[in-house]
Scaffold this motif. Structure first.
Motif, mmCIF file in Angstrom:
data_model
loop_
_atom_site.group_PDB
_atom_site.id
_atom_site.type_symbol
_atom_site.label_atom_id
_atom_site.label_comp_id
_atom_site.label_asym_id
_atom_site.label_seq_id
_atom_site.Cartn_x
_atom_site.Cartn_y
_atom_site.Cartn_z
ATOM 1 N N ASN A 1 49.447 -10.063 24.024
ATOM 2 C CA ASN A 1 49.035 -11.121 23.148
ATOM 3 C C ASN A 1 49.101 -11.222 21.767
ATOM 4 O OD1 ASN A 1 47.428 -12.402 25.536
ATOM 5 N ND2 ASN A 1 46.209 -10.704 25.475
ATOM 6 N N ALA A 2 49.308 -9.965 20.997
ATOM 7 C CA ALA A 2 49.418 -10.156 19.736
ATOM 8 C C ALA A 2 50.693 -10.516 19.311
ATOM 9 C CB ALA A 2 49.327 -8.705 18.991
ATOM 10 N N ASN A 3 50.946 -11.556 18.268
ATOM 11 C CA ASN A 3 52.126 -12.089 17.843
ATOM 12 C C ASN A 3 52.869 -12.755 18.799
ATOM 13 O OD1 ASN A 3 51.601 -10.862 15.383
ATOM 14 N ND2 ASN A 3 52.591 -8.735 15.942
ATOM 15 N N SER A 4 52.223 -13.588 19.579
ATOM 16 C CA SER A 4 52.928 -14.321 20.563
ATOM 17 C C SER A 4 51.900 -15.582 21.048
ATOM 18 C CB SER A 4 53.142 -13.665 21.923
ATOM 19 O OG SER A 4 51.735 -13.385 22.592
ATOM 20 N N MET A 5 52.301 -16.517 21.879
ATOM 21 C CA MET A 5 51.452 -17.680 22.203
ATOM 22 C C MET A 5 51.926 -17.790 23.852
ATOM 23 S SD MET A 5 53.147 -20.983 21.065
ATOM 24 C CE MET A 5 55.006 -21.622 21.496
ATOM 25 N N GLY A 6 50.967 -18.351 24.213
ATOM 26 C CA GLY A 6 50.717 -18.454 25.723
ATOM 27 C C GLY A 6 50.672 -20.108 26.317
ATOM 28 N N ILE A 7 51.634 -20.419 27.043
ATOM 29 C CA ILE A 7 51.625 -21.564 27.659
ATOM 30 C C ILE A 7 51.603 -21.824 29.128
ATOM 31 C CG2 ILE A 7 53.126 -23.998 27.685
ATOM 32 C CD1 ILE A 7 54.721 -22.749 25.290
ATOM 33 N N ALA A 8 50.395 -22.444 29.466
ATOM 34 C CA ALA A 8 50.301 -22.715 30.941
ATOM 35 C C ALA A 8 50.590 -24.074 31.429
ATOM 36 C CB ALA A 8 48.658 -22.495 31.233
ATOM 37 N N VAL A 9 51.725 -24.054 32.429
ATOM 38 C CA VAL A 9 52.052 -25.278 33.109
ATOM 39 C C VAL A 9 50.965 -25.551 34.276
ATOM 40 C CG1 VAL A 9 53.749 -26.450 34.198
ATOM 41 C CG2 VAL A 9 54.383 -25.073 32.453
ATOM 42 N N LEU A 10 50.098 -26.526 34.371
ATOM 43 C CA LEU A 10 49.165 -26.763 35.167
ATOM 44 C C LEU A 10 49.776 -26.919 36.504
ATOM 45 C CD1 LEU A 10 46.524 -29.139 33.483
ATOM 46 C CD2 LEU A 10 46.574 -26.631 33.512
ATOM 47 N N ALA B 1 42.466 -10.339 27.876
ATOM 48 C CA ALA B 1 43.029 -9.962 26.473
ATOM 49 C C ALA B 1 43.295 -8.389 26.718
ATOM 50 C CB ALA B 1 41.343 -9.773 25.770
ATOM 51 N N ASP B 2 43.998 -8.001 25.639
ATOM 52 C CA ASP B 2 44.615 -6.701 25.723
ATOM 53 C C ASP B 2 43.592 -5.601 25.561
ATOM 54 O OD1 ASP B 2 47.041 -7.916 25.614
ATOM 55 O OD2 ASP B 2 47.490 -7.076 23.383
ATOM 56 N N PRO B 3 43.772 -4.518 26.278
ATOM 57 C CA PRO B 3 42.991 -3.241 26.437
ATOM 58 C C PRO B 3 42.583 -2.896 24.737
ATOM 59 C CG PRO B 3 44.824 -2.825 27.770
ATOM 60 C CD PRO B 3 45.121 -4.183 26.746
ATOM 61 N N ASP B 4 41.386 -2.342 24.577
ATOM 62 C CA ASP B 4 40.699 -2.162 23.229
ATOM 63 C C ASP B 4 40.813 -2.987 22.141
ATOM 64 O OD1 ASP B 4 40.959 0.702 24.585
ATOM 65 O OD2 ASP B 4 43.183 0.951 23.942
ATOM 66 N N THR B 5 40.579 -4.127 22.704
ATOM 67 C CA THR B 5 40.263 -5.297 21.542
ATOM 68 C C THR B 5 38.907 -5.786 21.974
ATOM 69 O OG1 THR B 5 40.816 -7.016 23.318
ATOM 70 C CG2 THR B 5 42.706 -6.011 21.910
ATOM 71 N N PRO B 6 38.464 -6.411 20.804
ATOM 72 C CA PRO B 6 36.856 -6.782 20.778
ATOM 73 C C PRO B 6 36.573 -7.542 22.081
ATOM 74 C CG PRO B 6 37.910 -6.918 18.633
ATOM 75 C CD PRO B 6 39.062 -6.690 19.641
ATOM 76 N N GLU B 7 37.570 -8.708 22.356
ATOM 77 C CA GLU B 7 37.448 -9.554 23.608
ATOM 78 C C GLU B 7 37.166 -8.832 24.784
ATOM 79 O OE1 GLU B 7 38.867 -13.472 25.754
ATOM 80 O OE2 GLU B 7 39.858 -12.797 23.598
ATOM 81 N N ARG B 8 37.966 -7.846 25.117
ATOM 82 C CA ARG B 8 38.107 -6.919 26.336
ATOM 83 C C ARG B 8 36.930 -6.007 26.168
ATOM 84 N NH1 ARG B 8 41.557 -7.381 30.976
ATOM 85 N NH2 ARG B 8 41.311 -5.430 31.765
#
Length: 470
Positions: A372-381, A126-133
């Motif tokens: 992470n904001a305004n984007s999506m992440g795709i992981a190729v296993l 998660a990005d710095p200074d976000t609730p998840e972090r």
């Protein structure tokens, strides 16, 4: 209903449960929709995690773990597991060194050779200074490594010989020898609190029948129903997969949601056909592991492609087990709120729903630190530093991005601007120009997604644009 989830662009979701009329603002969290229990039988919680503290080795034994340059565990019997990783207390600290493991196949006397575990995993977070972090539960961690069904383990962690000269390059760590020396003074040659995590993915979910068939109602819990409800415009509640649509069907649905062809300027939208997506229900996600609420950002302007760095020793029939293991490792071991990536792709080209919240919605992930904001992440296993990714996997990335980016008007061949949340390439607040389909290394100094996969992104961009009709 074969629509692409109307609520993702601001109208009511035609689902059995009430959903928000508009998307939350950037970083906001939407409460999980209140869902009635769909049966009295609760789902069994699958899988487990063994967490074993590492100890100093050899001449370091008298120094204690804070000063030891080598830590690990000797060969030992353990409960069955299939995935390994190492975590430590401070998520800002980096592990400058090597991590190697050996495992024994369950029920045998056969030990594997030493396998390397990718140590630089802090850039997936998660990005710095976000609730998840800022939960206080986040830990530093290596990448997870899939080893298959095992019941014995041995591990060694060694600090780099020249570690004291290295610069800390993690989030929130100033680059430079003085900065590293300050960190090393408190952390020692290796980060504090090193622990070996052994993850058992649990049993495979029962067969679901057809690709969009809903399971028996008694298999659903409140948490599972809520996760499925945000996809209810795409497939029945509790479906194991969201069915593919033709390009014509996908375009027609998007036009209808936007108010007809007149409202979109009499031009058909550039959007690829919706691919088949295996849902979290389909790969057996335990919805009780994650945080209850869903988190959204404003839009989807870019896609970051990753490799999971979990190794290539899996069969496509095992992809669900790999996903359940990584999910448990992200949440229980690393302290994240949910699976980090928005989507995953296996070597056979199957596409999987990742972080919960709705596959057509702009779900806030924890995949690319700072972006992470305004984007999506795709992981190729898999691991694609020296192995070439299968064509089916690259094509799946193209199909997925053609659809998802098309919902938000993004051109896969184009560029866009994202504001940095802070990282080791761009300072916080900097407006950065990036390709609409980028590799993880474009936003953060990392080897991810591996040089072989990174070289295939040009092909993915052109194919994705072709699927959109550009």
């Amino acid at each position: 209903m074969r629509g692409f989830l109307a609520s993702s662009i601001g109208v009511t979701c035609a689902a059995a449960l009430a959903l928000p009329l508009t998307l939350p603002s950037s970083g906001a969290r939407a409460a999980t929709p209140a869902a009635p229990a769909t049966g009295t039988a609760a789902e069994a919680v699958p899988g487990s995690t063994q967490s074993l503290p590492l100890t100093p080795f050899g001449s370091d034994r008298s120094l204690g773990s804070a000063a030891a340059r080598e830590q690990g565990l000797a060969q030992r019997d353990v409960r069955p597991f299939s995935l390994v990783g190492v975590v430590w207390d401070n998520p800002e600290a980096e592990l400058h060194g090597t991590v190697q493991v050996r495992t024994r196949a369950t029920g045998t006397t056969t030990w594997s050779g030493w396998q390397d575990v990718e140590t630089h995993n802090h850039e997936h977070a998660a990005d710095p200074d976000t609730p998840e972090r800022g939960t206080g539960t986040v830990r530093g961690s290596t990448a997870p490594l899939w080893v298959g069904d095992s019941d014995g383990v041995e591990i060694r962690v060694r600090a780099e010989a020249d570690a004291d000269a290295e610069a800390g390059a993690g989030a929130g760590v100033e680059v430079g020898a003085d900065a590293y020396a300050n960190r090393a003074a408190t952390e020692g040659p290796l980060p504090k609190g090193l622990r070996l995590e052994l993850v058992d993915p649990g049993e495979e979910p029962p067969p679901q029948g057809g690709q969009a068939e809903a399971p028996r109602a008694t298999a659903m819990t409140v948490e599972s129903a809520a996760t499925s409800a945000v996809n209810a415009d795409l497939a029945p509640l509790g479906a194991a997969a969201i069915p593919e649509l033709t390009k014509q069907q996908t375009e027609d649905d998007l036009i209808a949601v936007r108010g007809g062809l007149e409202a979109v300027g009499k031009a058909r939208p550039y959007v690829g056909p919706r691919p088949r997506i295996i849902t979290r229900k389909g790969w057996g996600a335990d919805e009780k592991l994650r945080e209850k609420d869903f988190a959204y950002t404003k839009t989807v302007k870019a896609a970051f492609v990753h490799h999971s760095a979990s190794g290539n020793n899996y069969r496509c029939s095992q992809a669900g087990s790999v996903l359940r293991s990584i999910y448990r490792y992200h949440v229980k071991s690393s302290g994240w709120r949910d699976f980090g990536y928005n989507f995953a792709v296996d070597r056979c080209g199957n596409i999987y729903e990742g972080r919960a919240g709705g596959v057509a919605k702009p779900v806030l992930g924890a995949h690319t630190l700072g972006f992470n904001a305004n984007s999506m992440g795709i992981a190729v296993l898999g691991t694609y530093s020296s192995s070439t990714p299968p064509k089916a996997a690259v094509n799946a990335v193209a199909r997925l991005t053609a659809w998802k980016l098309g919902l938000y008007g993004a051109n896969p061949r184009g560029t866009t601007y994202l504001k940095s949340g802070g990282g080791n390439l761009y300072k916080k607040g900097e407006n950065v120009r990036l390709r609409v389909i980028s590799g993880h290394r474009d936003g953060f100094a990392t080897e991810c997604p591996g040089s072989r996969l990174y070289k295939k992104l040009g092909k993915a961009r052109s194919t994705s644009a072709r699927f959109q009709g550009r």
